[in-house]
Motif scaffolding. Sequence first.
Motif, PDB file in Angstrom:
ATOM      1  N   SER A 200       0.849  -1.185   0.000  1.00 37.96           N
ATOM      2  CA  SER A 200       0.000   0.000   0.000  1.00 37.96           C
ATOM      3  C   SER A 200       0.887   1.239   0.000  1.00 37.96           C
ATOM      4  O   SER A 200       2.112   1.158   0.125  1.00 37.96           O
ATOM      5  N   THR A 201       0.298   2.389  -0.080  1.00 39.56           N
ATOM      6  CA  THR A 201       1.051   3.643  -0.084  1.00 39.56           C
ATOM      7  C   THR A 201       1.846   3.786   1.207  1.00 39.56           C
ATOM      8  O   THR A 201       3.029   4.134   1.188  1.00 39.56           O
ATOM      9  N   GLN A 202       1.228   3.451   2.307  1.00 40.45           N
ATOM     10  CA  GLN A 202       1.917   3.555   3.599  1.00 40.45           C
ATOM     11  C   GLN A 202       3.049   2.532   3.695  1.00 40.45           C
ATOM     12  O   GLN A 202       4.140   2.850   4.161  1.00 40.45           O
ATOM     13  N   GLY A 203       2.833   1.327   3.236  1.00 42.83           N
ATOM     14  CA  GLY A 203       3.865   0.300   3.261  1.00 42.83           C
ATOM     15  C   GLY A 203       5.052   0.667   2.391  1.00 42.83           C
ATOM     16  O   GLY A 203       6.220   0.480   2.772  1.00 42.83           O
ATOM     17  N   ILE A 204       4.782   1.215   1.215  1.00 38.84           N
ATOM     18  CA  ILE A 204       5.863   1.637   0.306  1.00 38.84           C
ATOM     19  C   ILE A 204       6.646   2.788   0.908  1.00 38.84           C
ATOM     20  O   ILE A 204       7.876   2.829   0.826  1.00 38.84           O
ATOM     21  N   MET A 205       5.957   3.725   1.567  1.00 45.76           N
ATOM     22  CA  MET A 205       6.654   4.859   2.201  1.00 45.76           C
ATOM     23  C   MET A 205       7.576   4.360   3.321  1.00 45.76           C
ATOM     24  O   MET A 205       8.701   4.836   3.467  1.00 45.76           O
ATOM     25  N   VAL A 206       7.108   3.387   4.109  1.00 45.98           N
ATOM     26  CA  VAL A 206       7.942   2.838   5.179  1.00 45.98           C
ATOM     27  C   VAL A 206       9.167   2.149   4.583  1.00 45.98           C
ATOM     28  O   VAL A 206      10.290   2.315   5.064  1.00 45.98           O
ATOM     29  N   MET A 207       8.983   1.381   3.504  1.00 41.23           N
ATOM     30  CA  MET A 207      10.113   0.712   2.859  1.00 41.23           C
ATOM     31  C   MET A 207      11.095   1.736   2.271  1.00 41.23           C
ATOM     32  O   MET A 207      12.317   1.555   2.363  1.00 41.23           O
ATOM     33  N   LEU A 208      10.586   2.822   1.677  1.00 42.79           N
ATOM     34  CA  LEU A 208      11.455   3.863   1.120  1.00 42.79           C
ATOM     35  C   LEU A 208      12.246   4.567   2.225  1.00 42.79           C
ATOM     36  O   LEU A 208      13.441   4.846   2.058  1.00 42.79           O
ATOM     37  N   LEU A 209      11.596   4.854   3.342  1.00 45.50           N
ATOM     38  CA  LEU A 209      12.305   5.483   4.458  1.00 45.50           C
ATOM     39  C   LEU A 209      13.388   4.568   5.022  1.00 45.50           C
ATOM     40  O   LEU A 209      14.488   5.021   5.350  1.00 45.50           O
ATOM     41  N   ALA A 210      13.101   3.294   5.113  1.00 42.73           N
ATOM     42  CA  ALA A 210      14.105   2.345   5.600  1.00 42.73           C
ATOM     43  C   ALA A 210      15.272   2.259   4.617  1.00 42.73           C
ATOM     44  O   ALA A 210      16.438   2.242   5.024  1.00 42.73           O
ATOM     45  N   ALA A 211      14.977   2.234   3.327  1.00 50.70           N
ATOM     46  CA  ALA A 211      16.043   2.191   2.315  1.00 50.70           C
ATOM     47  C   ALA A 211      16.876   3.472   2.355  1.00 50.70           C
ATOM     48  O   ALA A 211      18.107   3.431   2.220  1.00 50.70           O
TER      49      ALA A 211
END
Length: 198
Positions: free
Chosen positions: A31-42
């Motif tokens: 989801s949008t929130q899941g992708i944002m969390v993955m991008l922040l972690a990356a």
Amino acid sequence: MILSVDIIAFRLPLLPLGAFLPSLPLDSLFSTQGIMVMLLAAYAVAMWMFLTSAPKVHTVMVSDLEVARQFYEGLLELSAAEVPLHYYYNYEQTLGATGIDPLYLSTNTGTTSATQLQGTEGLWYQLKKNTQLHVISGASYGNKNRHRHVCFDHDCLEQVLMRVQMRRLKYKVRAQKPFNFLVKDLEGRVIEMAEVSN
């Protein structure tokens, strides 16, 4: 006294990979929130890798940039270094600029004052594998018109002194705290290497 312990071997059943992951459906992960969390972690991992791989930079302020070039390239035979990427973004531009003793600053600094310098200006040399020397102008001439090189970092001056000793140049240690020594170049100029005490 003797203690006896019986060790019973037990075996865990093989668990699927999904057993270790939270029970979230893949829809929420992408989801949008899941992708944002993955991008922040990356992004956090990329910044950590960038900052840990960046070279340590020692800055030396000199009274004459051309004499400094002849000293560091000619006498000490330091190889030129690439400007580290974080200096293109004005990182560490004002480090220690407020603690400089006016005695070490030139009265005619003009446009090369510490607050107006671009991060990429000056001379860049490789001291060690992951350590660089950044030489900028702006220091005043010392006693008897000595060429003065001033630095905030004691470790930097120790590395330069070690290089002076390796090249068998004439030098004289004047003080340990703050660290201060004199070096004579091939043209008979006396170069004063001084640590700025805060």
